[in-house]
Design a protein around this motif. Structure first.
Motif, PDB file in Angstrom:
ATOM      1  N   THR A 167       0.870  -1.237   0.036  1.00  0.00           N
ATOM      2  CA  THR A 167       0.105  -0.103   0.092  1.00  0.00           C
ATOM      3  C   THR A 167       0.911   1.331  -0.155  1.00  0.00           C
ATOM      4  N   ASN A 168       0.375   2.381  -0.815  1.00  0.00           N
ATOM      5  CA  ASN A 168       1.152   3.540  -0.848  1.00  0.00           C
ATOM      6  C   ASN A 168       2.562   3.447  -1.956  1.00  0.00           C
ATOM      7  N   ALA A 169       2.721   2.292  -2.313  1.00  0.00           N
ATOM      8  CA  ALA A 169       4.012   2.000  -2.997  1.00  0.00           C
ATOM      9  C   ALA A 169       4.369   2.889  -4.195  1.00  0.00           C
ATOM     10  N   ALA A 170       3.069   3.088  -4.879  1.00  0.00           N
ATOM     11  CA  ALA A 170       2.973   3.899  -6.199  1.00  0.00           C
ATOM     12  C   ALA A 170       3.946   5.096  -6.119  1.00  0.00           C
ATOM     13  N   GLU A 171       3.625   6.028  -4.992  1.00  0.00           N
ATOM     14  CA  GLU A 171       4.177   7.252  -4.787  1.00  0.00           C
ATOM     15  C   GLU A 171       5.004   7.390  -3.254  1.00  0.00           C
ATOM     16  N   ALA A 172       5.103   6.365  -2.616  1.00  0.00           N
ATOM     17  CA  ALA A 172       5.711   6.386  -1.301  1.00  0.00           C
ATOM     18  C   ALA A 172       7.259   7.002  -1.547  1.00  0.00           C
ATOM     19  N   ASP A 173       7.803   7.628  -0.544  1.00  0.00           N
ATOM     20  CA  ASP A 173       9.168   7.863  -0.478  1.00  0.00           C
ATOM     21  C   ASP A 173       9.951   7.269   0.475  1.00  0.00           C
ATOM     22  N   LEU A 174       9.068   6.466   1.606  1.00  0.00           N
ATOM     23  CA  LEU A 174      10.214   5.716   2.378  1.00  0.00           C
ATOM     24  C   LEU A 174       9.518   4.387   2.653  1.00  0.00           C
ATOM     25  N   PHE A 175      10.315   3.144   2.517  1.00  0.00           N
ATOM     26  CA  PHE A 175       9.499   1.737   2.509  1.00  0.00           C
ATOM     27  C   PHE A 175      10.202   1.099   4.008  1.00  0.00           C
ATOM     28  N   ALA A 176       9.496   0.657   4.730  1.00  0.00           N
ATOM     29  CA  ALA A 176       9.861  -0.118   5.930  1.00  0.00           C
ATOM     30  C   ALA A 176      10.099  -1.704   5.370  1.00  0.00           C
ATOM     31  N   ILE A 177      10.983  -2.120   5.135  1.00  0.00           N
ATOM     32  CA  ILE A 177      11.188  -3.313   4.506  1.00  0.00           C
ATOM     33  C   ILE A 177      11.748  -4.716   5.524  1.00  0.00           C
ATOM     34  N   TRP A 178      10.916  -5.830   5.313  1.00  0.00           N
ATOM     35  CA  TRP A 178      11.396  -6.922   6.256  1.00  0.00           C
ATOM     36  C   TRP A 178      12.168  -7.836   5.289  1.00  0.00           C
ATOM     37  N   ALA A 179      13.316  -8.350   5.933  1.00  0.00           N
ATOM     38  CA  ALA A 179      14.149  -9.209   5.089  1.00  0.00           C
ATOM     39  C   ALA A 179      14.732 -10.313   5.971  1.00  0.00           C
ATOM     40  N   GLN A 180      14.910 -11.299   5.444  1.00  0.00           N
ATOM     41  CA  GLN A 180      15.686 -12.477   6.201  1.00  0.00           C
ATOM     42  C   GLN A 180      17.203 -12.492   6.019  1.00  0.00           C
ATOM     43  N   THR A 181      17.737 -12.432   7.213  1.00  0.00           N
ATOM     44  CA  THR A 181      19.264 -12.686   7.284  1.00  0.00           C
ATOM     45  C   THR A 181      19.857 -13.790   7.480  1.00  0.00           C
ATOM     46  N   ASN A 182      19.138 -14.831   7.928  1.00  0.00           N
ATOM     47  CA  ASN A 182      19.337 -16.366   8.116  1.00  0.00           C
ATOM     48  C   ASN A 182      18.189 -17.153   7.918  1.00  0.00           C
ATOM     49  N   ALA A 183      17.998 -17.772   7.151  1.00  0.00           N
ATOM     50  CA  ALA A 183      16.716 -18.682   6.711  1.00  0.00           C
ATOM     51  C   ALA A 183      16.508 -19.746   7.892  1.00  0.00           C
TER      52      ALA A 183
END
Length: 392
Positions: A167-183
């Motif tokens: 949501t808001n991605a089309a024009e967002a300026d800041l993204f809070a992104i969750w990512a995996q560091t060790n599966a």
């Protein structure tokens, strides 16, 4: 014709003075900037990020951010009321606003001093719009199974993967992104980063073409060797996933409140119509069968509100509200879908017209059954509480 607000009379009377002011600001914002334009925005399949930025003028971009950080300091109950009021005009606008608030609150509560100094003024002023990036194309309901990877390279982190339904991605300026560091660590290996739109390696896809809710500017995110500095990390492994789940619990409460808002809008529209329409020599609203359809809708609305504000009150007391939020969302979303269908039906073919706005509300009610966990996931949450995890 105004519909009796029932349970909300007591809720609103219990709000603090500054919360009542925020609620009135939300109504004014809705009436001036949302309701008059929502149908046109949907027909043209536009985003409403410019409208979201305007919400800063009404103090609506940092509802639960601490007052010490320039926010409104609202309780969960008060925030839910704000979202319910805005959703009466358009749920997509309300949800877009909610997502932005979620990230502003995250930065306020968990960000470093540097992160707060850098981002909070922009988030509160509307200069920067925020987006929450957890869901992926192959991992929706199973949020712990995300495949977006983050690995450390010197003082930097490098992100690779894909996010969906942002949501808001089309024009967002800041993204809070969750990512995996060790599966191998499962959910304990997940971390979270604040990533600027201009970051090299981050690409936003074209906005999704949906049945409704285009105002949210929903799109996907591609991360290809996206390098961010170490100070972009906002939540480390072991904490980030739990933080995301806490945010989703709050979001379920707020989505449920928004469903009450669109259900109330539909009920008001239907009552106004049947009060003026005549058939067989008398107002359509005088027929008992039709009245009872509307009574059922009103009852479902009140029951949904009671579940919503019970969950919000639990959150305000610092109690675990996971089950209460799941029950509220399961019930309120279903009530909104069935209730809006009933409101359309009592209006006959006129309920199917674009300018009735009911079709737009119905599309977002259905969309709400997917937001922040499907209805089936809410069943899983509640079943675990009932059975102690023995069979789930």
């Amino acid at each position: 014709m105004a519909v009796n607000t029932g349970v909300l009379i007591d809720v609103d009377e219990a709000l603090a003075p500054h919360e009542k002011q925020a609620l009135q600001a939300a109504r004014t914002f809705r009436d001036e900037h949302v309701t008059p334009f929502a149908d046109g925005i949907e027909l043209r399949r536009e985003t409403a990020i410019s409208t979201l930025r305007l919400a800063s003028q009404y103090g609506l971009l940092a509802l639960q951010v601490a007052t010490a950080h320039g926010g409104g300091g609202l309780s969960a109950v008060a925030a839910a009321r704000v979202y319910e009021e805005i959703a009466e005009g358009c749920l997509a606008h309300a949800f877009s606003l909610e997502v932005h608030n979620n990230i502003a609150n995250l930065v306020s509560r968990r960000g470093t001093t540097e992160q707060r100094d850098r981002w909070l003024p922009r988030l509160l002023s509307g200069d920067a719009v925020a987006a929450f990036c957890l869901t992926e194309p192959s991992t929706g309901s199973d949020a712990a199974a995300i495949r977006c990877l983050a690995h450390r390279t010197g003082n930097d982190w490098v992100l690779n993967g894909e996010k969906a339904w942002v949501t808001n991605a089309a024009e967002a300026d800041l993204f809070a992104i969750w990512a995996q560091t060790n599966a191998a660590d499962g959910w304990r290996g997940i971390t979270a980063f604040l990533v600027e739109r201009e970051a090299k390696g981050l690409t936003v896809t074209d906005p999704y073409q949906l049945m409704g809710g285009h105002a949210m500017g929903t799109a996907g995110i591609l991360l290809r060797d996206c390098r961010v500095s170490a100070d972009a990390l906002i939540s480390p492994p072991g904490e980030a996933f739990k933080l995301a789940m806490e945010g989703i619990t709050s979001a379920r409460i707020f989505v449920s409140a928004q469903c009450c808002g669109i259900l109330n809008a539909g009920l008001e529209r239907a009552i106004s119509y049947v009060s003026g329409r005549k058939a067989f020599g008398r107002p359509v609203g005088s027929f008992q069968g039709l009245q009872w359809k509307l009574v059922d809708v009103a009852t479902q609305r009140e029951a949904a509100r009671l579940l919503v504000y019970r969950a919000a009150a639990a959150a305000d007391k610092g109690l675990p509200a996971t089950v209460e939020a799941a029950q509220a969302k399961k019930f309120a979303t279903a009530a909104a879908v069935s209730g809006l269908v009933a409101c359309m039906q009592v209006m006959g073919a006129n309920g199917f017209l674009i300018d009735s706005t009911l079709g737009r509300h119905l599309a977002t009610a259905k969309m709400a059954e997917y937001l922040d966990g499907t209805s089936e996931i809410q069943n899983v949450v509640v079943a675990r509480s009932l059975l102690g995890g023995a069979f789930t």
